[in-house]
Design a protein around this motif. Sequence first.
Motif, PDB file in Angstrom:
ATOM      1  N   SER A 104      10.393   3.782  -6.501  1.00 47.55           N
ATOM      2  CA  SER A 104      10.581   2.162  -6.181  1.00 47.55           C
ATOM      3  C   SER A 104       9.922   0.875  -7.108  1.00 47.55           C
ATOM      4  O   SER A 104       8.487   1.041  -7.016  1.00 47.55           O
ATOM      5  CB  SER A 104      10.622   2.573  -4.246  1.00 47.55           C
ATOM      6  N   TYR A 105      10.057  -0.650  -6.869  1.00 38.76           N
ATOM      7  CA  TYR A 105       9.193  -1.396  -6.916  1.00 38.76           C
ATOM      8  C   TYR A 105       8.148  -1.311  -5.467  1.00 38.76           C
ATOM      9  O   TYR A 105       9.186  -1.784  -4.467  1.00 38.76           O
ATOM     10  CB  TYR A 105      10.218  -2.315  -7.613  1.00 38.76           C
ATOM     11  N   VAL A 106       7.355  -1.764  -5.747  1.00 43.58           N
ATOM     12  CA  VAL A 106       6.602  -2.505  -4.403  1.00 43.58           C
ATOM     13  C   VAL A 106       5.560  -3.099  -5.145  1.00 43.58           C
ATOM     14  O   VAL A 106       4.780  -3.168  -6.166  1.00 43.58           O
ATOM     15  CB  VAL A 106       5.250  -0.773  -4.256  1.00 43.58           C
ATOM     16  N   TYR A 107       5.218  -3.853  -4.483  1.00 40.16           N
ATOM     17  CA  TYR A 107       4.552  -5.197  -4.470  1.00 40.16           C
ATOM     18  C   TYR A 107       3.510  -5.377  -3.753  1.00 40.16           C
ATOM     19  O   TYR A 107       3.111  -5.868  -2.237  1.00 40.16           O
ATOM     20  CB  TYR A 107       5.515  -6.989  -4.308  1.00 40.16           C
ATOM     21  N   ASN A 108       1.989  -4.427  -4.481  1.00 41.22           N
ATOM     22  CA  ASN A 108       1.325  -4.268  -3.345  1.00 41.22           C
ATOM     23  C   ASN A 108      -0.314  -4.292  -4.162  1.00 41.22           C
ATOM     24  O   ASN A 108      -0.116  -4.097  -5.851  1.00 41.22           O
ATOM     25  CB  ASN A 108       1.388  -3.058  -2.752  1.00 41.22           C
ATOM     26  N   PRO A 109      -0.779  -4.883  -3.975  1.00 41.33           N
ATOM     27  CA  PRO A 109      -1.925  -4.749  -4.707  1.00 41.33           C
ATOM     28  C   PRO A 109      -2.844  -3.894  -5.337  1.00 41.33           C
ATOM     29  O   PRO A 109      -2.786  -3.706  -6.556  1.00 41.33           O
ATOM     30  CB  PRO A 109      -3.195  -5.778  -3.476  1.00 41.33           C
ATOM     31  N   HIS A 110      -2.093  -2.474  -4.528  1.00 43.66           N
ATOM     32  CA  HIS A 110      -3.086  -1.481  -5.029  1.00 43.66           C
ATOM     33  C   HIS A 110      -1.450  -0.888  -6.104  1.00 43.66           C
ATOM     34  O   HIS A 110      -2.165   0.172  -6.801  1.00 43.66           O
ATOM     35  CB  HIS A 110      -3.104  -0.081  -3.743  1.00 43.66           C
ATOM     36  N   VAL A 111      -0.914  -1.507  -5.928  1.00 45.58           N
ATOM     37  CA  VAL A 111       0.367  -0.435  -7.147  1.00 45.58           C
ATOM     38  C   VAL A 111       0.375  -1.699  -8.510  1.00 45.58           C
ATOM     39  O   VAL A 111       1.079  -3.255  -8.294  1.00 45.58           O
ATOM     40  CB  VAL A 111       1.535  -0.646  -6.550  1.00 45.58           C
ATOM     41  N   HIS A 112       0.129  -1.078  -9.177  1.00 44.39           N
ATOM     42  CA  HIS A 112       0.852  -1.423 -11.008  1.00 44.39           C
ATOM     43  C   HIS A 112       2.411  -2.059 -10.908  1.00 44.39           C
ATOM     44  O   HIS A 112       3.130  -1.594 -10.250  1.00 44.39           O
ATOM     45  CB  HIS A 112       0.722  -0.921 -12.109  1.00 44.39           C
ATOM     46  N   PRO A 113       2.329  -3.735 -11.264  1.00 46.23           N
ATOM     47  CA  PRO A 113       3.917  -3.607 -11.212  1.00 46.23           C
ATOM     48  C   PRO A 113       4.777  -3.634 -12.205  1.00 46.23           C
ATOM     49  O   PRO A 113       5.889  -3.593 -12.031  1.00 46.23           O
ATOM     50  CB  PRO A 113       3.204  -5.962 -11.596  1.00 46.23           C
ATOM     51  N   GLU A 114       4.040  -2.909 -13.220  1.00 43.44           N
ATOM     52  CA  GLU A 114       4.851  -2.503 -14.393  1.00 43.44           C
ATOM     53  C   GLU A 114       5.147  -0.781 -14.417  1.00 43.44           C
ATOM     54  O   GLU A 114       6.659  -0.480 -14.131  1.00 43.44           O
ATOM     55  CB  GLU A 114       4.141  -3.229 -15.480  1.00 43.44           C
ATOM     56  N   PHE A 145      -0.725   0.444   2.605  1.00 41.35           N
ATOM     57  CA  PHE A 145       0.726  -0.396   2.900  1.00 41.35           C
ATOM     58  C   PHE A 145       0.069  -1.019   4.620  1.00 41.35           C
ATOM     59  O   PHE A 145       1.489  -1.539   5.388  1.00 41.35           O
ATOM     60  CB  PHE A 145       2.042   0.191   3.119  1.00 41.35           C
ATOM     61  N   TYR A 146      -0.368  -0.359   5.549  1.00 40.44           N
ATOM     62  CA  TYR A 146      -0.709  -1.633   6.359  1.00 40.44           C
ATOM     63  C   TYR A 146      -2.171  -2.105   6.609  1.00 40.44           C
ATOM     64  O   TYR A 146      -2.825  -2.139   7.332  1.00 40.44           O
ATOM     65  CB  TYR A 146      -1.189   0.044   7.484  1.00 40.44           C
ATOM     66  N   ILE A 147      -3.052  -2.913   5.072  1.00 42.29           N
ATOM     67  CA  ILE A 147      -4.289  -2.962   5.258  1.00 42.29           C
ATOM     68  C   ILE A 147      -4.031  -4.291   5.417  1.00 42.29           C
ATOM     69  O   ILE A 147      -3.066  -4.827   5.078  1.00 42.29           O
ATOM     70  CB  ILE A 147      -4.504  -2.933   3.414  1.00 42.29           C
ATOM     71  N   LYS A 148      -5.186  -4.673   6.379  1.00 42.45           N
ATOM     72  CA  LYS A 148      -5.112  -5.750   6.221  1.00 42.45           C
ATOM     73  C   LYS A 148      -6.462  -7.500   5.841  1.00 42.45           C
ATOM     74  O   LYS A 148      -5.874  -7.797   6.716  1.00 42.45           O
ATOM     75  CB  LYS A 148      -4.944  -6.554   8.119  1.00 42.45           C
ATOM     76  N   ASP A 149      -6.607  -6.529   5.520  1.00 40.01           N
ATOM     77  CA  ASP A 149      -7.853  -7.491   4.524  1.00 40.01           C
ATOM     78  C   ASP A 149      -8.347  -6.127   3.670  1.00 40.01           C
ATOM     79  O   ASP A 149      -8.015  -4.942   3.904  1.00 40.01           O
ATOM     80  CB  ASP A 149      -8.890  -7.756   5.430  1.00 40.01           C
TER      81      ASP A 149
END
Length: 272
Positions: A104-114, A145-149
Amino acid sequence: MLPITPSPSRQSPMRARRLGGQTPSTVDRDQAMRDYKLSIEYKHLKSHCPGGVFIVPSLDDVRLFHGVIFIRRGVFTNAIFKFTVTCSPQYNDTNTHPKVVFSSYVYNPHVHPETGEVDLKIPYPEWIPHKHFLVTALTYIKKIFYIKDFSDLSEEAKLKLPNQDAYNKFLNDQEGYRRRVAECVKEAQRSTYTSIPGSTIRFTEENMTHQIMRDLLAERFGANDDEANTSFDSSASSVVTKEGVLESIQRAQAGIRSPKTSPKLMPRATPK
Protein backbone atom coordinates in the motif's frame (compact mmCIF):
# COMPACT_ATOMS: atom_id res chain seq x y z
CA MET A 1 55.79 -35.27 -11.57
CA LEU A 2 53.43 -33.21 -9.41
CA PRO A 3 50.50 -34.95 -7.67
CA ILE A 4 47.08 -34.24 -9.06
CA THR A 5 44.98 -32.11 -6.70
CA PRO A 6 41.26 -32.78 -7.03
CA SER A 7 39.00 -29.79 -7.56
CA PRO A 8 36.90 -28.67 -4.58
CA SER A 9 33.79 -30.10 -6.21
CA ARG A 10 35.44 -33.55 -6.38
CA GLN A 11 36.88 -33.62 -2.90
CA SER A 12 35.41 -36.21 -0.56
CA PRO A 13 33.23 -35.08 2.39
CA MET A 14 35.91 -36.43 4.76
CA ARG A 15 38.64 -34.36 3.09
CA ALA A 16 36.39 -31.27 3.08
CA ARG A 17 35.88 -31.62 6.82
CA ARG A 18 39.65 -32.00 7.39
CA LEU A 19 40.26 -28.82 5.40
CA GLY A 20 37.68 -26.93 7.45
CA GLY A 21 35.15 -26.68 4.61
CA GLN A 22 31.44 -27.40 4.66
CA THR A 23 30.02 -30.51 3.05
CA PRO A 24 26.72 -30.34 1.17
CA SER A 25 25.03 -32.13 4.06
CA THR A 26 26.38 -29.55 6.51
CA VAL A 27 25.09 -26.68 4.38
CA ASP A 28 21.66 -28.29 4.12
CA ARG A 29 21.59 -28.92 7.84
CA ASP A 30 22.51 -25.31 8.62
CA GLN A 31 19.80 -24.05 6.27
CA ALA A 32 17.24 -26.40 7.79
CA MET A 33 18.13 -25.06 11.23
CA ARG A 34 17.65 -21.46 10.05
CA ASP A 35 14.26 -22.35 8.58
CA TYR A 36 13.29 -24.16 11.76
CA LYS A 37 14.17 -21.13 13.89
CA LEU A 38 12.07 -18.96 11.58
CA SER A 39 9.08 -21.29 12.01
CA ILE A 40 9.51 -21.04 15.79
CA GLU A 41 9.51 -17.24 15.52
CA TYR A 42 6.26 -17.35 13.56
CA LYS A 43 4.68 -19.68 16.11
CA HIS A 44 5.74 -17.23 18.82
CA LEU A 45 3.75 -14.50 17.05
CA LYS A 46 0.46 -16.27 17.80
CA SER A 47 0.61 -14.93 21.34
CA HIS A 48 3.03 -11.98 21.00
CA CYS A 49 2.15 -10.24 17.73
CA PRO A 50 1.45 -6.49 18.24
CA GLY A 51 -2.23 -5.59 18.35
CA GLY A 52 -3.69 -4.72 14.96
CA VAL A 53 -0.88 -6.45 13.06
CA PHE A 54 -1.42 -9.76 11.27
CA ILE A 55 0.89 -11.85 9.05
CA VAL A 56 0.35 -15.11 7.20
CA PRO A 57 3.07 -17.24 5.54
CA SER A 58 3.20 -17.51 1.77
CA LEU A 59 2.03 -20.80 0.27
CA ASP A 60 5.13 -21.00 -1.92
CA ASP A 61 7.99 -19.64 0.21
CA VAL A 62 8.60 -20.35 3.91
CA ARG A 63 10.59 -17.11 4.20
CA LEU A 64 7.90 -14.83 2.76
CA PHE A 65 5.02 -13.46 4.84
CA HIS A 66 2.05 -11.34 3.82
CA GLY A 67 0.83 -8.86 6.41
CA VAL A 68 -1.69 -6.16 7.18
CA ILE A 69 -1.83 -3.49 9.87
CA PHE A 70 -4.93 -1.69 11.12
CA ILE A 71 -4.28 1.77 12.57
CA ARG A 72 -6.73 2.65 15.34
CA ARG A 73 -5.72 6.13 16.46
CA GLY A 74 -3.54 9.12 15.60
CA VAL A 75 -3.16 10.83 12.23
CA PHE A 76 -3.30 7.45 10.43
CA THR A 77 -6.60 6.42 12.09
CA ASN A 78 -8.67 3.91 10.05
CA ALA A 79 -5.81 3.12 7.67
CA ILE A 80 -5.40 -0.46 6.48
CA PHE A 81 -1.91 -0.99 5.10
CA LYS A 82 -0.71 -4.20 3.45
CA PHE A 83 2.93 -5.28 3.47
CA THR A 84 5.30 -8.20 3.04
CA VAL A 85 8.12 -9.47 5.23
CA THR A 86 10.89 -11.34 3.41
CA CYS A 87 13.65 -13.22 5.20
CA SER A 88 16.68 -14.17 3.13
CA PRO A 89 18.05 -17.74 3.29
CA GLN A 90 20.76 -16.36 5.61
CA TYR A 91 18.19 -14.96 8.05
CA ASN A 92 19.10 -15.87 11.66
CA ASP A 93 22.71 -15.00 10.92
CA THR A 94 24.14 -11.85 12.48
CA ASN A 95 23.24 -8.60 10.65
CA THR A 96 20.77 -10.31 8.33
CA HIS A 97 17.75 -8.04 8.63
CA PRO A 98 14.30 -9.06 7.40
CA LYS A 99 12.98 -6.93 4.55
CA VAL A 100 9.68 -5.11 5.11
CA VAL A 101 7.92 -3.59 2.10
CA PHE A 102 4.50 -1.94 2.05
CA SER A 103 2.41 -2.78 -1.00
CA SER A 104 0.00 0.00 0.00
CA TYR A 105 1.18 3.58 -0.55
CA VAL A 106 2.29 5.01 2.81
CA TYR A 107 3.25 8.64 3.38
CA ASN A 108 5.55 8.27 6.37
CA PRO A 109 9.13 9.42 7.06
CA HIS A 110 10.14 5.81 7.74
CA VAL A 111 8.74 4.40 4.48
CA HIS A 112 10.43 4.87 1.11
CA PRO A 113 7.98 6.80 -1.13
CA GLU A 114 8.76 4.74 -4.25
CA THR A 115 9.67 1.24 -3.06
CA GLY A 116 7.57 1.15 0.11
CA GLU A 117 10.49 -0.35 2.03
CA VAL A 118 11.08 0.31 5.73
CA ASP A 119 14.77 0.69 6.64
CA LEU A 120 15.18 -1.53 9.71
CA LYS A 121 18.85 -0.59 9.93
CA ILE A 122 17.88 2.81 11.34
CA PRO A 123 16.45 1.46 14.62
CA TYR A 124 18.56 -1.71 14.55
CA PRO A 125 22.01 -1.04 13.00
CA GLU A 126 22.98 -4.54 14.14
CA TRP A 127 20.54 -7.43 13.83
CA ILE A 128 21.39 -9.96 16.54
CA PRO A 129 19.64 -13.36 16.13
CA HIS A 130 19.24 -14.10 19.85
CA LYS A 131 17.93 -10.59 20.51
CA HIS A 132 15.96 -9.55 17.42
CA PHE A 133 13.09 -11.53 15.91
CA LEU A 134 10.11 -11.15 13.56
CA VAL A 135 8.12 -9.66 16.42
CA THR A 136 10.85 -7.00 16.74
CA ALA A 137 10.28 -5.90 13.14
CA LEU A 138 6.49 -5.98 13.47
CA THR A 139 6.57 -3.95 16.68
CA TYR A 140 8.66 -1.31 14.91
CA ILE A 141 6.29 -1.29 11.92
CA LYS A 142 3.43 -0.46 14.25
CA LYS A 143 5.46 2.14 16.14
CA ILE A 144 6.20 4.26 13.07
CA PHE A 145 2.50 5.13 12.72
CA TYR A 146 2.24 6.48 16.27
CA ILE A 147 5.48 8.50 16.52
CA LYS A 148 4.91 12.05 17.81
CA ASP A 149 8.48 13.31 17.43
CA PHE A 150 11.92 12.19 16.29
CA SER A 151 13.91 13.21 19.34
CA ASP A 152 15.08 9.64 19.93
CA LEU A 153 16.94 9.57 16.58
CA SER A 154 20.48 10.81 16.09
CA GLU A 155 21.16 13.48 13.48
CA GLU A 156 22.76 10.84 11.28
CA ALA A 157 19.69 8.61 11.54
CA LYS A 158 17.38 11.51 10.69
CA LEU A 159 19.31 12.09 7.47
CA LYS A 160 18.84 8.41 6.58
CA LEU A 161 15.05 8.44 6.89
CA PRO A 162 13.70 7.08 3.56
CA ASN A 163 11.11 9.82 3.01
CA GLN A 164 12.80 13.16 3.68
CA ASP A 165 9.86 15.09 2.22
CA ALA A 166 7.51 13.59 4.82
CA TYR A 167 10.06 14.23 7.55
CA ASN A 168 10.47 17.91 6.61
CA LYS A 169 6.71 18.40 6.40
CA PHE A 170 6.33 16.76 9.80
CA LEU A 171 8.76 19.30 11.25
CA ASN A 172 7.78 22.44 9.38
CA ASP A 173 4.28 22.03 7.96
CA GLN A 174 2.02 19.94 10.20
CA GLU A 175 -1.09 20.89 8.26
CA GLY A 176 0.49 19.82 4.98
CA TYR A 177 1.77 16.62 6.59
CA ARG A 178 -1.68 15.71 7.92
CA ARG A 179 -3.23 16.42 4.52
CA ARG A 180 -0.81 14.07 2.75
CA VAL A 181 -1.36 11.40 5.42
CA ALA A 182 -5.14 11.70 5.02
CA GLU A 183 -4.74 11.20 1.27
CA CYS A 184 -2.71 8.02 1.72
CA VAL A 185 -5.22 6.70 4.29
CA LYS A 186 -8.09 7.22 1.83
CA GLU A 187 -6.10 5.55 -0.94
CA ALA A 188 -5.42 2.56 1.31
CA GLN A 189 -9.10 2.29 2.18
CA ARG A 190 -10.09 2.37 -1.49
CA SER A 191 -7.71 -0.50 -2.25
CA THR A 192 -8.71 -2.64 0.73
CA TYR A 193 -10.58 -5.14 -1.43
CA THR A 194 -7.94 -5.20 -4.16
CA SER A 195 -6.10 -8.50 -3.84
CA ILE A 196 -2.31 -8.54 -4.14
CA PRO A 197 -1.24 -11.32 -6.56
CA GLY A 198 0.05 -14.29 -4.57
CA SER A 199 -0.98 -12.83 -1.22
CA THR A 200 -2.39 -15.17 1.42
CA ILE A 201 -4.39 -12.26 2.90
CA ARG A 202 -7.52 -11.21 1.04
CA PHE A 203 -10.43 -8.96 1.97
CA THR A 204 -13.97 -9.50 0.71
CA GLU A 205 -17.12 -7.44 1.01
CA GLU A 206 -19.31 -8.41 3.96
CA ASN A 207 -22.12 -10.82 3.10
CA MET A 208 -24.83 -12.74 4.94
CA THR A 209 -22.37 -15.45 6.04
CA HIS A 210 -20.24 -12.87 7.84
CA GLN A 211 -23.28 -11.49 9.65
CA ILE A 212 -24.29 -14.98 10.78
CA MET A 213 -20.73 -15.70 11.87
CA ARG A 214 -20.59 -12.53 13.95
CA ASP A 215 -23.88 -13.38 15.68
CA LEU A 216 -22.77 -16.95 16.40
CA LEU A 217 -19.45 -15.85 17.88
CA ALA A 218 -21.13 -13.23 20.04
CA GLU A 219 -23.62 -15.81 21.27
CA ARG A 220 -20.97 -18.38 22.08
CA PHE A 221 -18.20 -16.19 23.51
CA GLY A 222 -20.05 -13.08 24.61
CA ALA A 223 -20.37 -9.62 23.06
CA ASN A 224 -17.59 -7.07 23.27
CA ASP A 225 -17.85 -3.69 25.01
CA ASP A 226 -19.38 -2.07 21.95
CA GLU A 227 -22.19 -4.63 22.05
CA ALA A 228 -22.91 -4.43 25.76
CA ASN A 229 -26.53 -3.52 25.17
CA THR A 230 -27.33 -6.52 22.99
CA SER A 231 -29.52 -9.33 24.20
CA PHE A 232 -26.92 -12.09 24.05
CA ASP A 233 -26.71 -14.42 27.02
CA SER A 234 -24.38 -12.99 29.66
CA SER A 235 -23.44 -16.54 30.65
CA ALA A 236 -21.64 -17.08 27.35
CA SER A 237 -18.02 -18.08 27.74
CA SER A 238 -15.53 -15.27 27.15
CA VAL A 239 -12.75 -17.79 26.47
CA VAL A 240 -12.33 -18.17 22.72
CA THR A 241 -11.43 -21.73 21.77
CA LYS A 242 -10.34 -23.22 18.47
CA GLU A 243 -13.11 -25.81 18.61
CA GLY A 244 -15.77 -23.18 19.29
CA VAL A 245 -14.62 -20.98 16.42
CA LEU A 246 -14.49 -23.93 13.98
CA GLU A 247 -18.00 -25.00 14.99
CA SER A 248 -19.27 -21.46 14.46
CA ILE A 249 -17.62 -21.34 11.03
CA GLN A 250 -19.29 -24.60 10.03
CA ARG A 251 -22.68 -23.34 11.17
CA ALA A 252 -22.20 -20.05 9.35
CA GLN A 253 -21.23 -21.86 6.14
CA ALA A 254 -24.36 -23.99 6.50
CA GLY A 255 -26.41 -20.82 6.92
CA ILE A 256 -27.61 -21.67 10.44
CA ARG A 257 -28.37 -18.49 12.36
CA SER A 258 -28.18 -18.04 16.09
CA PRO A 259 -31.50 -19.17 17.61
CA LYS A 260 -31.44 -16.01 19.74
CA THR A 261 -31.45 -13.78 16.68
CA SER A 262 -33.33 -15.80 14.08
CA PRO A 263 -34.10 -19.52 13.66
CA LYS A 264 -34.14 -19.17 9.88
CA LEU A 265 -31.63 -20.64 7.51
CA MET A 266 -29.60 -18.51 5.19
CA PRO A 267 -31.08 -18.53 1.68
CA ARG A 268 -29.25 -20.90 -0.63
CA ALA A 269 -28.97 -20.90 -4.40
CA THR A 270 -30.81 -23.81 -5.97
CA PRO A 271 -30.20 -25.27 -9.45
CA LYS A 272 -32.70 -24.22 -12.08
